[in-house]
Design a protein around this motif. Sequence first.
Motif, mmCIF file in Angstrom:
data_model
loop_
_atom_site.group_PDB
_atom_site.id
_atom_site.type_symbol
_atom_site.label_atom_id
_atom_site.label_comp_id
_atom_site.label_asym_id
_atom_site.label_seq_id
_atom_site.Cartn_x
_atom_site.Cartn_y
_atom_site.Cartn_z
ATOM 1 N N ILE A 11 0.835 -1.200 0.000
ATOM 2 C CA ILE A 11 0.000 0.000 0.000
ATOM 3 C C ILE A 11 0.866 1.246 0.000
ATOM 4 O O ILE A 11 0.655 2.158 -0.796
ATOM 5 C CB ILE A 11 -0.969 -0.009 1.203
ATOM 6 C CG1 ILE A 11 -2.013 -1.111 1.020
ATOM 7 C CG2 ILE A 11 -1.641 1.346 1.365
ATOM 8 C CD1 ILE A 11 -2.871 -1.368 2.231
ATOM 9 N N LYS A 67 2.495 2.365 -3.244
ATOM 10 C CA LYS A 67 1.623 2.951 -4.266
ATOM 11 C C LYS A 67 1.576 4.478 -4.181
ATOM 12 O O LYS A 67 1.189 5.142 -5.128
ATOM 13 C CB LYS A 67 0.186 2.428 -4.117
ATOM 14 C CG LYS A 67 0.046 0.941 -4.262
ATOM 15 C CD LYS A 67 0.179 0.512 -5.690
ATOM 16 C CE LYS A 67 -0.074 -0.985 -5.800
ATOM 17 N NZ LYS A 67 0.166 -1.480 -7.130
ATOM 18 N N LYS A 74 -6.120 11.571 -3.714
ATOM 19 C CA LYS A 74 -5.412 10.546 -4.488
ATOM 20 C C LYS A 74 -4.814 9.484 -3.562
ATOM 21 O O LYS A 74 -4.877 8.290 -3.858
ATOM 22 C CB LYS A 74 -4.311 11.176 -5.337
ATOM 23 C CG LYS A 74 -4.835 11.878 -6.567
ATOM 24 C CD LYS A 74 -3.677 12.401 -7.410
ATOM 25 C CE LYS A 74 -4.147 12.965 -8.726
ATOM 26 N NZ LYS A 74 -3.012 13.410 -9.543
ATOM 27 N N ARG A 87 -7.586 7.335 -2.141
ATOM 28 C CA ARG A 87 -8.115 6.457 -3.187
ATOM 29 C C ARG A 87 -7.194 5.261 -3.417
ATOM 30 O O ARG A 87 -7.647 4.111 -3.536
ATOM 31 C CB ARG A 87 -8.301 7.249 -4.499
ATOM 32 C CG ARG A 87 -8.816 6.431 -5.663
ATOM 33 C CD ARG A 87 -10.154 5.815 -5.315
ATOM 34 N NE ARG A 87 -10.546 4.836 -6.277
ATOM 35 C CZ ARG A 87 -11.738 4.794 -6.830
ATOM 36 N NH1 ARG A 87 -12.645 5.677 -6.522
ATOM 37 N NH2 ARG A 87 -12.030 3.846 -7.687
ATOM 38 N N LYS A 88 -5.896 5.512 -3.472
ATOM 39 C CA LYS A 88 -4.938 4.424 -3.673
ATOM 40 C C LYS A 88 -4.981 3.439 -2.505
ATOM 41 O O LYS A 88 -4.941 2.221 -2.706
ATOM 42 C CB LYS A 88 -3.523 4.980 -3.825
ATOM 43 C CG LYS A 88 -3.300 5.698 -5.134
ATOM 44 C CD LYS A 88 -1.915 6.311 -5.180
ATOM 45 C CE LYS A 88 -1.684 7.104 -6.459
ATOM 46 N NZ LYS A 88 -0.340 7.702 -6.484
ATOM 47 N N MET A 104 -7.528 2.891 -0.437
ATOM 48 C CA MET A 104 -8.790 2.155 -0.482
ATOM 49 C C MET A 104 -8.799 1.134 -1.612
ATOM 50 O O MET A 104 -9.291 0.012 -1.429
ATOM 51 C CB MET A 104 -9.973 3.126 -0.622
ATOM 52 C CG MET A 104 -10.216 3.966 0.611
ATOM 53 S SD MET A 104 -10.420 2.990 2.134
ATOM 54 C CE MET A 104 -11.853 2.005 1.717
ATOM 55 N N ASP A 105 -8.254 1.488 -2.768
ATOM 56 C CA ASP A 105 -8.168 0.527 -3.874
ATOM 57 C C ASP A 105 -7.405 -0.724 -3.443
ATOM 58 O O ASP A 105 -7.832 -1.854 -3.711
ATOM 59 C CB ASP A 105 -7.474 1.143 -5.091
ATOM 60 C CG ASP A 105 -8.352 2.119 -5.859
ATOM 61 O OD1 ASP A 105 -9.577 2.172 -5.618
ATOM 62 O OD2 ASP A 105 -7.785 2.850 -6.702
ATOM 63 N N GLU A 106 -6.272 -0.512 -2.778
ATOM 64 C CA GLU A 106 -5.459 -1.655 -2.343
ATOM 65 C C GLU A 106 -6.157 -2.448 -1.243
ATOM 66 O O GLU A 106 -6.125 -3.678 -1.248
ATOM 67 C CB GLU A 106 -4.079 -1.194 -1.870
ATOM 68 C CG GLU A 106 -3.153 -0.856 -3.002
ATOM 69 C CD GLU A 106 -2.962 -2.016 -3.975
ATOM 70 O OE1 GLU A 106 -2.563 -3.113 -3.551
ATOM 71 O OE2 GLU A 106 -3.217 -1.822 -5.172
ATOM 72 N N MET A 121 -9.344 -2.787 -0.774
ATOM 73 C CA MET A 121 -10.429 -3.544 -1.408
ATOM 74 C C MET A 121 -9.868 -4.726 -2.192
ATOM 75 O O MET A 121 -10.423 -5.819 -2.165
ATOM 76 C CB MET A 121 -11.264 -2.648 -2.327
ATOM 77 C CG MET A 121 -12.044 -1.571 -1.609
ATOM 78 S SD MET A 121 -13.236 -2.238 -0.417
ATOM 79 C CE MET A 121 -12.405 -1.894 1.130
ATOM 80 N N ARG A 122 -8.752 -4.515 -2.871
ATOM 81 C CA ARG A 122 -8.123 -5.602 -3.616
ATOM 82 C C ARG A 122 -7.641 -6.692 -2.661
ATOM 83 O O ARG A 122 -7.872 -7.878 -2.884
ATOM 84 C CB ARG A 122 -6.951 -5.078 -4.441
ATOM 85 C CG ARG A 122 -6.324 -6.121 -5.359
ATOM 86 C CD ARG A 122 -5.114 -5.575 -6.087
ATOM 87 N NE ARG A 122 -4.000 -5.325 -5.201
ATOM 88 C CZ ARG A 122 -3.201 -6.269 -4.678
ATOM 89 N NH1 ARG A 122 -3.410 -7.532 -4.950
ATOM 90 N NH2 ARG A 122 -2.192 -5.947 -3.891
#
Length: 79
Positions: free
Chosen positions: A9, A12, A58, A61-62, A64-66, A68-69
């Motif tokens: 995380i 990123k 940003k 978002r990065k 949260m994207d990770e 969730m992944r």
Amino acid sequence: MCIRDRSIILDKLTDKELNILRIAYREGYFDYPHKTSLEEISEKTMLSKVTVGIHLRKALRKIMDELMRLSTYTPHSYC
């Protein structure tokens, strides 16, 4: 969450995103009520309020994207 997951995380994020995120966290931006504002963070970083807001969004978002992944993996299959 594994140590490796945290590293993935953090990797990123850009240096500016991580720096602003740390300042925002340390100064209480995520507290309710806020203990600091985007304007105060912008003064500390010598960036505009808009730029600080963009970097924070940003970064979040990065993250949260990770998250969730990573949440699609079971601990046994990933760690």
